[in-house]
Motif scaffolding. Structure first.
Motif, short mmCIF file in Angstrom:
data_model
loop_
_atom_site.label_atom_id
_atom_site.label_comp_id
_atom_site.label_asym_id
_atom_site.label_seq_id
_atom_site.Cartn_x
_atom_site.Cartn_y
_atom_site.Cartn_z
N ILE A 1 10.96 -5.95 -4.87
CA ILE A 1 10.82 -4.86 -3.89
C ILE A 1 11.83 -3.76 -4.19
N ASN A 2 13.09 -4.14 -4.42
CA ASN A 2 14.13 -3.14 -4.67
C ASN A 2 13.84 -2.28 -5.90
N LEU A 3 13.23 -2.89 -6.91
CA LEU A 3 12.97 -2.16 -8.15
C LEU A 3 11.79 -1.20 -8.03
N ASN A 4 10.82 -1.53 -7.19
CA ASN A 4 9.56 -0.78 -7.19
C ASN A 4 9.32 0.11 -5.97
N PHE A 5 10.10 -0.07 -4.91
CA PHE A 5 9.83 0.69 -3.69
C PHE A 5 11.08 1.41 -3.19
N TYR A 6 10.84 2.47 -2.43
CA TYR A 6 11.91 3.40 -2.07
C TYR A 6 11.82 3.76 -0.60
N PRO A 7 12.88 4.35 -0.05
CA PRO A 7 12.82 4.82 1.35
C PRO A 7 11.60 5.72 1.57
N GLY A 8 10.87 5.45 2.63
CA GLY A 8 9.67 6.22 2.93
C GLY A 8 8.40 5.53 2.50
N ASP A 9 8.50 4.57 1.56
CA ASP A 9 7.33 3.74 1.24
C ASP A 9 7.02 2.87 2.45
N LEU A 10 5.95 2.13 2.41
CA LEU A 10 5.42 1.51 3.63
C LEU A 10 5.42 -0.01 3.61
N HIS A 11 5.76 -0.57 4.77
CA HIS A 11 5.49 -1.98 5.05
C HIS A 11 4.33 -1.97 6.05
N THR A 12 3.16 -2.33 5.56
CA THR A 12 1.93 -2.24 6.35
C THR A 12 1.46 -3.63 6.76
N THR A 13 1.09 -3.77 8.04
CA THR A 13 0.54 -5.03 8.54
C THR A 13 -0.93 -4.81 8.89
N LEU A 14 -1.79 -5.63 8.31
CA LEU A 14 -3.24 -5.55 8.54
C LEU A 14 -3.67 -6.78 9.33
N CYS B 1 2.08 0.54 10.30
CA CYS B 1 2.78 1.04 9.12
C CYS B 1 4.22 1.39 9.49
N THR B 2 5.17 0.78 8.82
CA THR B 2 6.58 1.05 9.05
C THR B 2 7.21 1.54 7.75
N PRO B 3 7.84 2.73 7.76
CA PRO B 3 8.47 3.21 6.52
C PRO B 3 9.69 2.38 6.14
#
Length: 281
Positions: free
Chosen positions: A57-70, A141-143
């Motif tokens: 996660i740390n390598l591929n995602f950044y602030p503002g990307d999303l944690h989405t629950t479906l 969706c949570t940033p």
């Protein structure tokens, strides 16, 4: 007398992971054989999974990307839910392609003791696009926050699937499902002085441009190998991290591995017969 120990360094985004560990048990002598219970193996597997998912996660995602629950409005089987998730992923790839972007994601599915739902860590796209492409239930969706260290998120996702990924009805048989286009963390291994393993936690100093995340500092004995470990993370205090590659040491081509469930069941049977011993090299 053991004079050197192994230090592993992994740079993942703004975070540097450090793991210092003995190559022999304390005392400098290698144990020929050691019993390992399935509980110890599970605990070790969970620790490794948390470490690996945090790095990914740390390598591929950044602030503002999303944690989405479906979620699902109706009850579905794990197989049906997995099929719906795959369809959604295909639709989302098309949406990103329209924007001349790639879709990066890590998906986790939970179905035990609650209605089945998916957690998806994904690169940013407008919420309305996600909402348009998911009609099976509610969406949240949570940033991602500005810390750039998503260990707590990874810990939550691991706990979500800690038991269910081993269940026979789990459609994927995996803790998480990553997209193939994710960058993979690189771990470098080198020999260092044994004093680094047994230093006082308060005396550990960060590299220039980084701060130690004190919540990650811990000394422990590996439940399977019985070897002493010291682990911690350093987080960049600069907008652009000073380091992207650790140049010392050799690349670890094969990370620490997990025991498979069938191996664990066989291990329990052998231990009950007092016949099993496990090599801790």
């Amino acid at each position: 007398m053991l004079e050197r120990v192994i230090r592993e360094t992994c740079i993942a985004g703004a975070v540097i992971d450090r793991c210092i560990k003995a190559s022999f048990p304390r005392g400098g002598k290698r144990k020929k054989k050691e019993k390992a219970t399935s509980d110890a193996v599970k605990k070790n597997n969970d620790m490794l999974a948390l470490k690996n998912l945090t790095r990914l996660i740390n390598l591929n995602f950044y602030p503002g990307d999303l944690h989405t629950t479906l979620t699902y409005a109706e009850k579905l089987s794990p197989e049906e839910a997995n099929s719906e998730l795959e369809k959604w992923i295909k639709r989302m790839r098309r949406e990103y392609k329209k924007l001349d972007k790639e879709f990066y994601y890590i998906a986790v599915t939970e179905f035990k003791n609650k209605r089945i739902h998916h957690h998806v860590v994904m690169n940013y796209i407008d919420f309305q696009v996600v909402n348009r492409q998911w009609k099976m239930g509610r969406i949240r969706c949570t940033p991602l926050d500005k810390t750039r260290n998503y260990r707590v998120l990874a810990e939550y996702l691991i706990k979500e699937t800690q038991k269910t990924f081993r269940e026979p009805e789990n459609a994927t048989k995996r803790r998480w499902k990553p997209s193939r286009n994710l960058k993979r963390p690189v771990v470098k291994r080198e020999w260092v002085s044994i004093s680094q393993l047994f230093q006082n936690l308060d005396d550990i100093k960060p590299l220039k441009g980084y701060e130690i995340d004190r919540d990650t500092l811990r000394k422990y004995t590996n439940p399977v190998t019985k070897l002493d470990h010291l682990e911690y993370q350093m987080v960049s205090n600069e907008a652009v991290p000073r380091l992207s590659v650790w140049r010392k040491g050799k690349k670890v081509n094969r990370n620490e591995t997990y025991r498979k469930m069938d191996e664990m069941r066989q291990m329990d049977m052998e231990l009950e017969d007092h016949a099993a011993v496990w090599d801790v090299l």
